[in-house]
Design an enzyme around this catalytic site. Structure first.
Site: not given
Ligand code: IPM
Ligand code: MG
Length: 359
Positions: A142, A192, A224, A248, A252
């Protein structure tokens, strides 16, 4: 008994509607517990662009920094989508996070027993789920440099940089362990590391900090796999700690476990003034129609009380009032269930208020 200065940014879309309900409940709580919450409104996002030309006016930054905590609604909408990047409503939100040095974002995903049937996932998978997603908020892709858009024609490219320094990882991971000590003593660090160097450093730091907390079980998961495990068996998680963009996305996803994104609150802390907001967006499609669920905003109040003002008893009162409303079969459209009564935004706020007063 105390006097607290609360800055309020309603923002855009459903922000003002749910904001009104939040403040109603906050003031009622003040009256009940003998606190005064002096609220001052500031502009940010699209509303600020319309009024001042920028998504985060200096007055807002100054006012918020001079308060005990910030209650934030939601920002953004189609009207401002085509603005240049640095003038989009979202740029205002990101700047505010940076200005307040709010590097730790807590997103608790708790499945209320009353709502296990409201989710699209099987009740037996969900029942008892209680996850704290801890998202790093002022670093990663970001904010990483370089970023931009360059070139023309087929080789024109957009680029961003995922970057984490050890100190940024260390402080958020340490917070995850501290939070886990008061919970089920499990931390899952999500990265990751099989592909990204930034994640390799993340994992090394997590392991190092983990040694300071032998009472807490540390596990690692690729993002993942974490996305899959969250819906396969959410109860395996206690505290999840991860970087900005992974957090983020996963938060959700976690919100859907609870039935609706309209239920989830968040706290952004680390700096001098905490920043408290529902995780839902401005939902322009339902704005102004009294359809929005104000429970995320009201739940946000409990985080503001707990983490911003250290008023744990008061935070618990708000949570209890929300539970009562659900137990009484009251719902907004996003969490509707057979046999329950559907309320509008204001009616739901009133319902919480009544139960709070009665507690
Ligand atoms: C969130 C939102 C923001 C983010 C947007 C609005 C910039 O999705 O708080 O999760 O990506 O952080
Ligand atoms: Mg998001």
């Amino acid at each position: 008994m105390a006097n607290f200065k609360i800055s309020v940014i309603n923002g855009d879309g459903i922000g003002p509607e749910v904001g009104v309900e939040g403040l109603k409940v906050l003031h009622a709580l003040g009256a009940k517990c003998g606190h005064t919450f002096s609220t001052t409104h500031y502009l940010a996002g699209g509303a600020a662009i319309d009024a001042t030309g920028v998504p985060l006016p200096d007055d807002t930054i100054k006012g918020v920094k001079d308060s005990h905590a910030l209650l934030f609604g939601a920002i953004g909408g189609p009207k401002w989508e085509n603005m240049p990047h640095h003038l989009k409503p979202e740029a205002g939100l990101l700047k505010l996070r940076k200005e307040l040095d709010a590097w730790a974002n807590l997103r608790p995903a708790v499945v209320y027993d009353e709502l296990v049937d409201a989710s699209t996932i099987k009740p037996e998978v969900l029942r008892g789920t209680d996850i704290m997603v801890l998202r790093e908020l002022t670093g990663g892709i970001y904010f990483g440099q370089p970023r931009g858009i360059e070139g023309t024609g087929p080789t024109r490219k957009g680029f961003n940089t995922e970057v984490y320094s050890e100190f940024e990882i260390e402080r958020i991971v340490r917070m995850a362990f501290q939070i886990a000590l008061g919970r089920k003593k499990k931390v899952c660090s999500v990265d990751k590391a099989n592909v990204l160097e930034s994640s390799q450093v993340w994992r090394e730091v997590a392991i190092r900090v983990g040694k300071e907390f032998p009472q807490v079980a540390l596990s690692h998961m690729y993002v993942d796999n974490a996305a899959m495990q969250l819906i396969r068996d959410p109860k395996q998680f206690d505290v999840i700690v991860t970087g900005n963009i992974f957090g983020d996305i996963l938060s959700d996803e976690a919100s859907q476990l609870t039935g609706s994104i309209g239920m989830l609150a968040s706290a952004s802390v680390g700096g001098p003034v905490g920043f408290f907001e529902p995780i839902h967006g401005s939902a322009p499609d339902i704005a102004g129609q009294q359809k929005a669920n104000p429970l995320a905003m009201i739940g946000t109040l409990s985080l503001l009380l707990r983490y911003g003002l250290k008023l744990e008893t008061e935070a618990k009162l708000i949570e209890a009032a929300i539970k009562r409303v659900l137990a009484d079969g009251l719902r907004t459209g996003d969490i509707k269930q057979p046999g329950c009564r559907i309320l509008g935004t204001r009616e739901m706020g009133d319902a919480v208020l009544e139960r709070l007063k009665a507690l």
